[in-house]
Write an enzyme that holds these catalytic residues in place. Structure first.
Site, PDB file in Angstrom:
ATOM      1  N   GLY A  10       6.582  -1.508   4.145  1.00 24.59           N
ATOM      2  CA  GLY A  10       6.107  -1.048   2.846  1.00 24.59           C
ATOM      3  C   GLY A  10       5.222  -2.076   2.157  1.00 24.59           C
ATOM      4  N   ASP A  11       5.574  -3.352   2.289  1.00 25.84           N
ATOM      5  CA  ASP A  11       4.764  -4.425   1.713  1.00 25.84           C
ATOM      6  C   ASP A  11       3.394  -4.481   2.393  1.00 25.84           C
ATOM      7  OD1 ASP A  11       7.187  -5.007   0.430  1.00 25.84           O
ATOM      8  OD2 ASP A  11       7.770  -6.344   2.072  1.00 25.84           O
TER       9      ASP A  11
END
Length: 302
Positions: A250-251
């Protein structure tokens, strides 16, 4: 410049075992140690993509020094503030399934938080981007993200917030440039179970009505959905590949989105780079490199 803030940086210690037997002596087959925390992950992937970034946060003790040493080793700029205590170590045990044991981390004194805010007030301007990512330690007030954005409003910088629950919804009145909940977190915000893409789009629109300019929703193996500030809805399944790593995907999506938007000035390209960066990390043992991402970009069309 893209500034990232990680309030709870960590050394992630990953252990691979054939089988974990509780109450017995277990021996590893493989071990890795690397700096972690959502903001740090965003900075590292941006650095891999050749973007100017500065990782901010708080470091404590010998583990904090090791986090900074490893960031310096790969050439990622940091301006962490030293505090008393010991930065946390998160243990990730991988066998048939993954088990995480996350440390608490040090207490962040109020004066250290004020030092961070003043640093941002001094160094940031309207051309810069600020990324606030991840949870906050118990020693900080629950409205710390809200407090930061309120103080930085005069700077007119673009802000990105990747957080959950009230930590995310409290910042919406400050019109963040981008928020990135996953589909489970989006449902939790409204107390509903999202059944399909139409549900996700509907509730993404509600977050936009509350102030978010762009809403990027990650959907694990189902891909992602972006509701941009122009009103266009972008959707795509994820690129094909074998998922071997969930940490940092997600990052990486946030980093890829920022790279795509700041490079091309186009939300379709930002979405494509975000989706491919997130997938590239999921397909590799560590955070995706530029080469990993470009291999997907060249063969992937949204």
């Amino acid at each position: 410049m893209i500034f990232t803030v990680t309030f709870s940086p960590t050394l992630d210690y990953t252990l691979r075992l054939k089988q974990l037997e509780l109450g017995q002596v277990n021996r590893t087959e493989e071990e890795t140690l690397y700096p972690g925390g959502k903001g740090i992950n965003v900075s590292l992937v941006l650095h891999h993509l050749g973007m100017e970034t500065t990782a901010l946060g708080f470091s404590a003790g010998f583990t904090g020094q090791e986090i900074l040493r490893r960031l310096a080793e790969v050439g990622c700029r940091e301006e962490f503030i030293p505090i008393p205590g010991v930065s946390r170590i998160n243990v990730k045990i991988k066998e048939q399934q993954e088990t995480d044991i996350n440390g608490q981390g040090p207490v962040i004194p109020p004066e250290a938080l004020e030092q961070l805010v003043k640093k941002l007030e001094t160094e940031m301007d309207e051309k810069d981007v600020l990324v606030l990512a991840g949870s906050i330690p118990d020693s900080l007030p629950r409205d710390v993200y809200q407090h930061l954005l309120k103080r930085l409003q005069p700077k007119k910088s673009r802000t990105v917030v990747d957080a959950t629950g009230q930590l995310l919804t409290n910042v919406l009145p400050y019109r963040p440039f981008l928020i990135k909940p996953n589909h489970h977190e989006l449902g939790d915000i409204f107390g509903v179970r999202l059944k399909d893409r139409e549900d996700i789009a509907r509730y993404a629109h509600k977050l936009q009505e509350q102030g978010a300019r762009n809403v990027l929703v990650s959907m694990a193996g189902e891909g992602a959905l972006l509701l941009d500030e122009i009103g266009n809805l972008h959707y795509s399944p994820a690129p094909q590949g074998k998922v071997i790593n969930a940490v940092g995907a997600g990052d990486s999506m946030v980093a890829g989105f920022l790279y795509g938007y700041l490079t091309y000035g186009d939300y379709s390209e930002a979405f494509r780079w975000g989706l491919c960066a997130g997938s590239a990390t999921a397909f590799h043992p560590g955070l995706a490199t530029r080469r990993d991402i470009e291999e997907l970009i060249h063969s992937f069309t949204v």
